[in-house]
Design an enzyme around this catalytic site. Structure first.
Site, PDB file in Angstrom:
ATOM      1  N   GLY A 107       0.801  -1.219   0.000  1.00  0.00           N
ATOM      2  CA  GLY A 107       0.000   0.000   0.000  1.00  0.00           C
ATOM      3  C   GLY A 107       0.832   1.266   0.000  1.00  0.00           C
ATOM      4  N   CYS A 108       1.918   1.260   0.767  1.00  0.00           N
ATOM      5  CA  CYS A 108       2.775   2.450   0.866  1.00  0.00           C
ATOM      6  C   CYS A 108       3.558   2.677  -0.426  1.00  0.00           C
ATOM      7  CB  CYS A 108       3.726   2.302   2.052  1.00  0.00           C
ATOM      8  SG  CYS A 108       2.861   2.177   3.634  1.00  0.00           S
ATOM      9  N   THR A 109       3.948   1.597  -1.081  1.00  0.00           N
ATOM     10  CA  THR A 109       4.634   1.719  -2.371  1.00  0.00           C
ATOM     11  C   THR A 109       3.679   2.287  -3.413  1.00  0.00           C
ATOM     12  OG1 THR A 109       6.080  -0.145  -1.850  1.00  0.00           O
ATOM     13  CG2 THR A 109       5.844   0.449  -4.179  1.00  0.00           C
ATOM     14  N   ALA A 112       3.211   6.035  -2.627  1.00  0.00           N
ATOM     15  CA  ALA A 112       4.391   6.823  -2.970  1.00  0.00           C
ATOM     16  C   ALA A 112       4.519   6.999  -4.481  1.00  0.00           C
ATOM     17  CB  ALA A 112       5.648   6.165  -2.399  1.00  0.00           C
TER      18      ALA A 112
END
Length: 213
Positions: A107-109, A112
């Protein structure tokens, strides 16, 4: 040898009986306040004044919450190159501060890379983008290099800033929250957006607001 004599109207069993008023009074003085017992059921009852926790213990467990229309607490954190960055550096222009759980997670990738792909739109709006997580600077550097992230990533080891800003956790407190703030040129919060499981929506919502400022 000395003997113990009791008045004839009281026997030893009767003095020790739970029904004895003196015994009841003694037992009552040893009971916990209702507030201590009721918290286990999700209901908080104000304790007696004499048993209330000290102000120092309350301060250690309660953190402020940043709300729309407020100027959030300032901070100085290290970026992906290990250089200290203060929030005041961005004053005079809008800034998007987004808190995310961790580098290299799916999710964070995705989030970003969505900020990266829309970065020109943020620049056109005159805004800076800053990502914050509890990862160290070396982790941020590898993350930024791998995905060619053109914006600043800050290391909030120990999650001090996250707590000071009052970013809520998810999944019963086991997962650091994913929350985005948009600050205007004066450093005042104009938007707070929280969505753990749709990370790309943070970009849509922040751009929508920035284009209206």
């Amino acid at each position: 040898m000395a003997t113990l004599s009791l008045p004839c109207k009281h026997s030893l069993p009767s003095l020790l009986s739970p029904n004895n008023p003196k015994v009841q009074s003694s037992q009552a003085s040893l009971q916990l306040p209702k507030s201590s017992r009721s918290q286990f059921h999700g209901l908080r009852i104000s304790p007696l004044p004499s048993l209330a926790p000290s102000s120092s213990s309350v301060k250690s467990s309660i953190f402020a919450k940043v709300n729309k229309g407020q100027v959030p607490p300032s901070f100085t954190l290290k970026d992906q190159d290990g250089k200290p960055v203060n929030l005041s550096k961005f004053k005079g222009k809008p800034v998007v501060v987004y808190f995310y759980p961790a580098d290299e997670t799916p999710g964070c990738t995705k989030q970003a890379c969505a900020f990266r792909d829309s970065y020109e739109k943020f620049k056109k709006a005159g805004a800076e983008v800053v990502g914050i997580s509890g990862d160290d600077s070396s982790s941020h550097k590898a993350f930024a290099k791998k995905y060619r992230l053109p914006f600043t990533l800050l290391s909030d080891e120990g999650n001090k800033v996250r707590k000071e800003w009052g970013v809520p956790a998810d999944l019963f407190g086991t997962l650091p929250g994913r929350q985005t703030y948009v600050l205007d040129k004066k450093g005042v919060v104009q938007l707070i957006y929280n969505n753990q499981f749709q990370p790309e929506k943070h970009i849509d919502e922040t751009l929508k607001l920035l284009q209206s400022l």
